[in-house]
Scaffold this active site. Structure first.
Site, PDB file in Angstrom:
ATOM      1  N   SER A   1      19.781  11.267  24.224  1.00 13.33           N
ATOM      2  CA  SER A   1      20.803  10.442  24.879  1.00 13.33           C
ATOM      3  C   SER A   1      20.399   8.980  24.734  1.00 13.33           C
ATOM      4  O   SER A   1      19.252   8.682  24.386  1.00 13.33           O
ATOM      5  CB  SER A   1      20.844  10.817  26.369  1.00 13.33           C
TER       6      SER A   1
ATOM      7  N   TYR B   1      16.919  12.896  34.322  1.00 11.77           N
ATOM      8  CA  TYR B   1      17.651  12.957  33.057  1.00 11.77           C
ATOM      9  C   TYR B   1      16.927  12.115  31.993  1.00 11.77           C
ATOM     10  O   TYR B   1      16.739  12.560  30.860  1.00 11.77           O
ATOM     11  CB  TYR B   1      19.077  12.457  33.284  1.00 11.77           C
TER      12      TYR B   1
END
Ligand SMILES: NC(=O)c1ccc[n+]([C@@H]2O[C@H](COP(=O)([O-])OP(=O)(O)OC[C@H]3O[C@@H](n4cnc5c(N)ncnc54)[C@H](O)[C@@H]3O)[C@@H](O)[C@H]2O)c1
Length: 296
Positions: free
Chosen positions: A143, A156
């Site tokens: 990401s 995350y």
């Protein structure tokens, strides 16, 4: 890999978003697809539609990527069923919005189990099969949160940085051992998928508003476009693929500004993030701001 026709591609998290779009895009080239997702009905739906789009063959499997033995079994069954595996997309992922102080261990471990361990399990389970294939490419989805730290996204970010380090190391190993297995890390920016809707958030945070904010303000790229960009990266054997203009800008900002990017991130995030200011005793009913970025 220039041509996906007849190639066998295994995709985790294929019941929605980027995984589903990858399945559909590969179908248009006539690929053979081994699809999995924790949501059995969703992955079955993807498989059925993929056949209509041109996939030569599909399998649909209910799989929890956080279950190492189940991932191993799926990889072995896939190789046995199709005779080979050419492409693996370790894509399944979830999101969690919570500050380090608010985050429950259970939620932290849930996220790491899927977003990091799921990728590691998928990589190790498929690698021997990929090594045996005539042409092989492994794609792990990180990401832009694998490029910069974001308040309320520590778990995350930790998982996505870990995916990046793990995958870049593997790519070097594959090159040094003169293996034919190509390896790519993908860093998507905001993609319009279900990720924010199915995210977990710290107790008391307005999940619906966070998801609305993500959909309206942050998710600027469609999953279909994301899939095309990822597959272009595979064709060109890119080490890292940035998906969307936001991802490209963040990569550039990181390289040019380094830690100097942090104040800009705070400025942007500070307007909408639900981070309570540090205080010895938080007020019982502190009003939360309406919206917050979710995982990208
Ligand atoms: N959407 C974004 O903005 C964005 C940005 C950067 C990275 N990503 C990453 O892209 C990947 C795909 O996410 P998406 O945006 O398409 O989200 P999505 O929610 O639309 O799809 C994720 C899929 O993963 C599946 N899944 C969840 N837990 C699972 C488990 N334990 N085992 C197997 N499958 C499971 C879900 O059922 C779902 O079908 C994730 O790794 C995510 O972190 C997304």
């Amino acid at each position: 890999m220039q041509d996906f026709a007849g190639r066998v591609a295994a995709i985790t998290g294929a019941g929605s978003g980027i995984g589903r779009a990858l399945a559909y895009e590969l179908s248009r080239y006539g690929a053979r697809l081994a699809l999995s997702d924790i949501n059995e009905a969703a992955v079955a739906e993807t498989a059925a539609h993929a056949l209509k789009l041109g996939a030569s063959e599909t399998t649909a499997t209910r799989l929890d990527v956080a279950d190492r033995h189940a991932v191993q079994a799926w990889a072995d069954e896939t190789a046995a069923h199709f005779g080979t595996v050419n492409l693996v997309f370790n894509n399944a992922g979830v999101a969690l919005t919570a500050s380090v102080e608010e985050m429950e261990w259970e939620d932290f471990e849930w996220l790491m189990g899927i977003n990091f361990w799921g990728v590691a399990y998928g990589t190790k389970a498929f690698l021997p099969h990929l090594r045996r294939a005539r042409e092989a490419h492994l794609v792990n989805i990180s990401s832009v949160f694998g490029l910069m730290g974001i308040p309320t996204q520590s778990a995350y970010c930790a998982a996505k940085y870990a995916v990046r380090g793990f995958t870049e190391s593997l790519r070097q190993e594959m090159a040094l051992s003169k293996s034919g297995v190509r390896v790519t890390t993908v860093h998507p920016g905001g993609i319009k998928t279900n990720i924010a809707r199915s995210a977990r958030v710290a107790k008391g945070l307005p999940q619906g508003e966070i998801a609305d904010h993500f959909d309206k303000k942050l998710a600027t790229t469609s999953p279909e476009r994301a899939a095309r960009i990822i597959l272009r990266g595979v064709r060109h054997n890119r080490s890292r693929v940035f998906v969307g203009p936001d991802a490209t800008a963040i990569d550039l900002g990181q390289r040019v500004l380094g830690a100097g990017l942090e104040p800009l991130v705070r400025l942007f995030a500070g307007r909408s993030l639900p981070v309570a200011p540090a205080a010895p005793a938080a007020p019982a009913a502190a009003k939360q701001p309406p919206a917050a970025p979710s995982a990208t």
